[in-house]
Design an enzyme around this catalytic site. Structure first.
Site, PDB file in Angstrom:
ATOM      1  CD  GLU A   4      42.285  47.841  37.198  1.00  0.00           C
ATOM      2  OE1 GLU A   4      41.510  46.798  37.531  1.00  0.00           O
ATOM      3  OE2 GLU A   4      43.480  47.681  37.247  1.00  0.00           O
ATOM      4  CG  ASN A  24      45.572  40.981  38.492  1.00  0.00           C
ATOM      5  OD1 ASN A  24      46.115  40.165  38.454  1.00  0.00           O
ATOM      6  ND2 ASN A  24      45.604  42.246  38.590  1.00  0.00           N
ATOM      7  CD1 TRP A  25      42.868  34.896  39.697  1.00  0.00           C
ATOM      8  CD2 TRP A  25      44.147  32.983  39.544  1.00  0.00           C
ATOM      9  NE1 TRP A  25      42.084  33.954  39.275  1.00  0.00           N
ATOM     10  CE2 TRP A  25      42.665  32.733  39.164  1.00  0.00           C
ATOM     11  CE3 TRP A  25      45.106  32.059  39.715  1.00  0.00           C
ATOM     12  CZ2 TRP A  25      42.295  31.512  38.779  1.00  0.00           C
ATOM     13  CZ3 TRP A  25      44.732  30.791  39.407  1.00  0.00           C
ATOM     14  CH2 TRP A  25      43.424  30.305  38.871  1.00  0.00           C
ATOM     15  CE  LYS A  26      45.118  42.950  42.364  1.00  0.00           C
ATOM     16  NZ  LYS A  26      44.879  44.146  42.889  1.00  0.00           N
ATOM     17  N   GLY A  39      39.998  41.919  40.842  1.00  0.00           N
ATOM     18  CA  GLY A  39      41.229  41.237  41.610  1.00  0.00           C
ATOM     19  C   GLY A  39      40.811  40.469  42.824  1.00  0.00           C
ATOM     20  N   GLY A  40      40.568  41.148  43.774  1.00  0.00           N
ATOM     21  CA  GLY A  40      40.235  40.197  45.103  1.00  0.00           C
ATOM     22  C   GLY A  40      39.251  39.338  44.982  1.00  0.00           C
ATOM     23  CB  SER A  68      36.617  47.912  45.108  1.00  0.00           C
ATOM     24  OG  SER A  68      37.539  47.888  45.939  1.00  0.00           O
ATOM     25  N   GLY A 124      41.449  47.480  45.564  1.00  0.00           N
ATOM     26  CA  GLY A 124      41.765  46.750  46.750  1.00  0.00           C
ATOM     27  C   GLY A 124      41.374  47.522  47.793  1.00  0.00           C
ATOM     28  CD  GLU A 140      48.116  45.918  42.688  1.00  0.00           C
ATOM     29  OE1 GLU A 140      48.432  44.771  41.936  1.00  0.00           O
ATOM     30  OE2 GLU A 140      46.764  46.005  43.065  1.00  0.00           O
ATOM     31  CG  HIS A 198      47.455  46.389  37.776  1.00  0.00           C
ATOM     32  ND1 HIS A 198      47.698  46.859  39.039  1.00  0.00           N
ATOM     33  CD2 HIS A 198      46.322  45.923  37.807  1.00  0.00           C
ATOM     34  CE1 HIS A 198      46.529  46.640  39.809  1.00  0.00           C
ATOM     35  NE2 HIS A 198      45.663  45.937  39.186  1.00  0.00           N
TER      36      HIS A 198
HETATM   37  C1  PEP Z   1      42.925  45.158  40.257  1.00  0.00           C
HETATM   38  O1  PEP Z   1      44.028  44.970  40.779  1.00  0.00           O
HETATM   39  O2  PEP Z   1      42.796  45.107  38.914  1.00  0.00           O
HETATM   40  C2  PEP Z   1      41.524  45.313  40.834  1.00  0.00           C
HETATM   41  C3  PEP Z   1      40.839  45.676  40.201  1.00  0.00           C
HETATM   42  O3  PEP Z   1      41.692  44.720  42.431  1.00  0.00           O
HETATM   43  P1  PEP Z   1      40.546  44.754  43.412  1.00  0.00           P
HETATM   44  O4  PEP Z   1      39.188  43.919  42.500  1.00  0.00           O
HETATM   45  O5  PEP Z   1      40.922  43.973  44.308  1.00  0.00           O
HETATM   46  O6  PEP Z   1      40.067  46.004  43.415  1.00  0.00           O
END
Ligand code: PEP
Length: 255
Positions: free
Chosen positions: A171, A9-11, A237-238, A216, A177, A101, A99
């Protein structure tokens, strides 16, 4: 056999040239790998990059593209929205729904999430629906109730005949994040709980739904998480913004 999926997920990150270069780097590397047929890497770029990234991933077996969101309505006067059918028409096959967010920043409630799941499935997309508790709910032990409620919202709109279009991502919001990851034990406990609820609702078909961990996840913790019985991959994500890290996470899927 359940699909093993690593989803990036590049956001709201990357310019157009950066997105193309990231997609090319990942695709070049993954297209040379011989992996089991049930392994899949899915890229989730921002909307403007969906078609070009799809065209890049078309070249690679085991790769797909998805959208980070879709509209709750089918078409019409909804300025700025992107429908599930538009996403399908770009060559994408997945969409992320619910999600944390979007739930927190854009006030997406269960009513909107149900409509989005319905739109996604009707358009032939596979919906990766996110569930997960806040830190407070983890600390006070109510996290199972929170997840149970979120699961029921999903089950209400996904009939058993469409279960192949459902993936659930656990999640924990406190892990997204933050650099703080759920331990494999904490994650597997919830994944097992989700699996039991799926089977209670859909019978043995519930055993075929892929469950992803997100929060993470990185190259150093992915193998232990993915080794758990009910964890079928990750929503990243990251670490998905870096080709080497994303590929290393994909390589952590147990063969
Ligand atoms: C996400 O936003 O779905 C996620 C898992 O982010 P991160 O890996 O950065 O925690």
């Amino acid at each position: 056999m359940r699909k093993k999926i690593v989803a990036g997920n590049w956001k709201m990150n990357k310019s157009y040239p950066e997105a193309i270069s990231l997609a090319l780097d990942i695709t070049k590397e993954l297209s040379h790998k011989i992996v089991p047929a049930h392994f899949e890497a899915v890229l989730f770029p921002p909307f403007p990059f969906l078609r070009p990234v799809s065209e890049i991933t078309f070249a690679a077996p085991h790769m797909q593209t998805g959208a980070q969101n879709c509209a709750s309505e089918r078409s019409g006067a909804y300025t700025g929205e992107v429908s599930a059918e538009m996403i399908t028409s770009c060559g994408a096959t997945y969409v992320i729904i619910g999600h944390s967010e979007r739930r927190a920043l854009y006030k997406e409630d269960c009513h909107i999430i149900r409509k989005k799941i319905n739109e996604a499935i009707s358009a032939g997309l596979t919906a990766i629906v996110c569930v997960g508790e806040q830190l407070e709910q983890r600390k006070n032990g109510t996290f199972r109730d929170v997840i149970d409620t979120q699961l029921h919202e999903i089950f209400e709109v996904v009939p058993s005949g469409k279960i192949a279009h459902l993936v659930i991502a656990y999640e924990p919001v406190w892990a997204i994040g933050t650099g703080e990851t759920a331990s494999p034990q904490q994650a597997e406990e919830v994944h097992f709980f989700i699996r039991e609820k799926l089977i209670a609702n859909y019978g043995q078909d519930g055993a075929s739904v892929s469950l992803l961990y997100g929060g993470s996840c990185n190259p150093s913790n992915a193998s232990k998480l993915f080794a758990c019985e009910n964890i079928d991959g990750g929503l990243i994500g990251g670490a998905s913004l870096n080709a080497e890290q994303f590929i290393a996470i994909f390589d952590s899927l147990p063969q």
